[in-house]
Write an enzyme that holds these catalytic residues in place. Structure first.
Site, short mmCIF file in Angstrom:
data_model
loop_
_atom_site.label_atom_id
_atom_site.label_comp_id
_atom_site.label_asym_id
_atom_site.label_seq_id
_atom_site.Cartn_x
_atom_site.Cartn_y
_atom_site.Cartn_z
N CYS A 125 0.77 -1.24 -0.13
CA CYS A 125 0.12 -0.09 0.11
C CYS A 125 0.68 1.40 0.03
CB CYS A 125 -0.72 -0.09 1.19
SG CYS A 125 -1.88 1.43 1.73
N VAL A 169 -5.95 0.93 6.33
CA VAL A 169 -4.64 1.09 6.68
C VAL A 169 -4.07 2.06 6.03
CG1 VAL A 169 -4.37 -1.30 7.59
CG2 VAL A 169 -3.99 -1.03 5.12
N GLU A 221 -5.57 7.21 8.61
CA GLU A 221 -5.28 8.23 7.53
C GLU A 221 -4.12 8.42 7.75
OE1 GLU A 221 -7.64 8.85 5.01
OE2 GLU A 221 -8.53 7.16 5.96
#
Length: 211
Positions: A19, A59, A71
């Protein structure tokens, strides 16, 4: 992630290894040398404990004693304020506001296109890829103005820009010759200790060319 600690970490970061939002938080942690336990999770199949800490089920999620944060920008700014050295946001209000505006525009203009490329159907992904490349070409001269993004010092804004640029090959984007300033910027950022230490094993496999 190679953020080591000589004592037990009091903070836990729940992070998806691929991510980009988690990656930029890991960059801040690495730059500041913060002791933290990084727990790898799948953003699409989060464990119950993350759901308990974060009502939105996303996440990165940071747990610091009784504090629960989510965030990425909120987490990054909290870390910068709690661990002020080295500072990653300017001291004066005008420069600080500009840095926040840069982060907002990076998210709105570039990260939104990255999500469309990753999640959209082929036609939509192709259009988003074209728009992102065109935006980078137009912005390339900005990267030539300073050693870092709109700054002479490494900042929290670089922690937002670098994870996206690292993923360009995975997004199917090859920078043309007119993006030489971006390539030079990538080479500088990707060679820093903070960036190398921030990479998960999965991210290390995202091969890119910085020059």
């Amino acid at each position: 992630m190679a953020v080591a600690a000589s004592r037990r970490a009091v903070m836990t970061l729940y992070s998806d290894p691929v991510c980009p939002y988690c990656h930029r938080v890991r960059m801040v942690l690495a730059e500041k040398g913060i002791s933290v336990d990084v727990v790898d999770v799948d953003a699409h199949d989060l464990p119950d404990e993350v759901m308990d800490f974060n009502p939105y089920g996303t996440v990165p999620t940071l747990v610091d004693r009784d504090l629960r944060l989510y965030e990425s920008q909120i987490i990054m700014e909290y870390l910068d304020e709690r661990f002020p050295h080295p500072p990653l946001l300017p001291v004066d209000p005008v420069s600080r506001a500009n840095a926040r505006l840069f982060m907002y525009r990076i998210d709105r203009d570039w990260y939104s296109l990255m999500r469309r490329i990753a999640m959209g159907e082929q036609k939509e992904a192709t259009q988003a890829r074209k728009e992102l490349l065109e935006s980078l070409i137009v912005t390339a001269p900005v990267f030539a103005a300073h050693p870092y993004f709109m700054s002479d010092e490494f900042s929290i804004v670089d922690c937002c820009v670098a994870p996206l640029l690292w993923r360009l090959p995975r997004l199917g984007i090859e920078l043309p010759a007119q993006c030489a300033p971006i390539r030079a910027y990538m080479q500088r950022i990707f060679s820093t200790d903070a960036f190398r230490q921030s990479l998960s094993e999965a991210e290390k496999e995202m091969v890119t060319r910085a020059a």
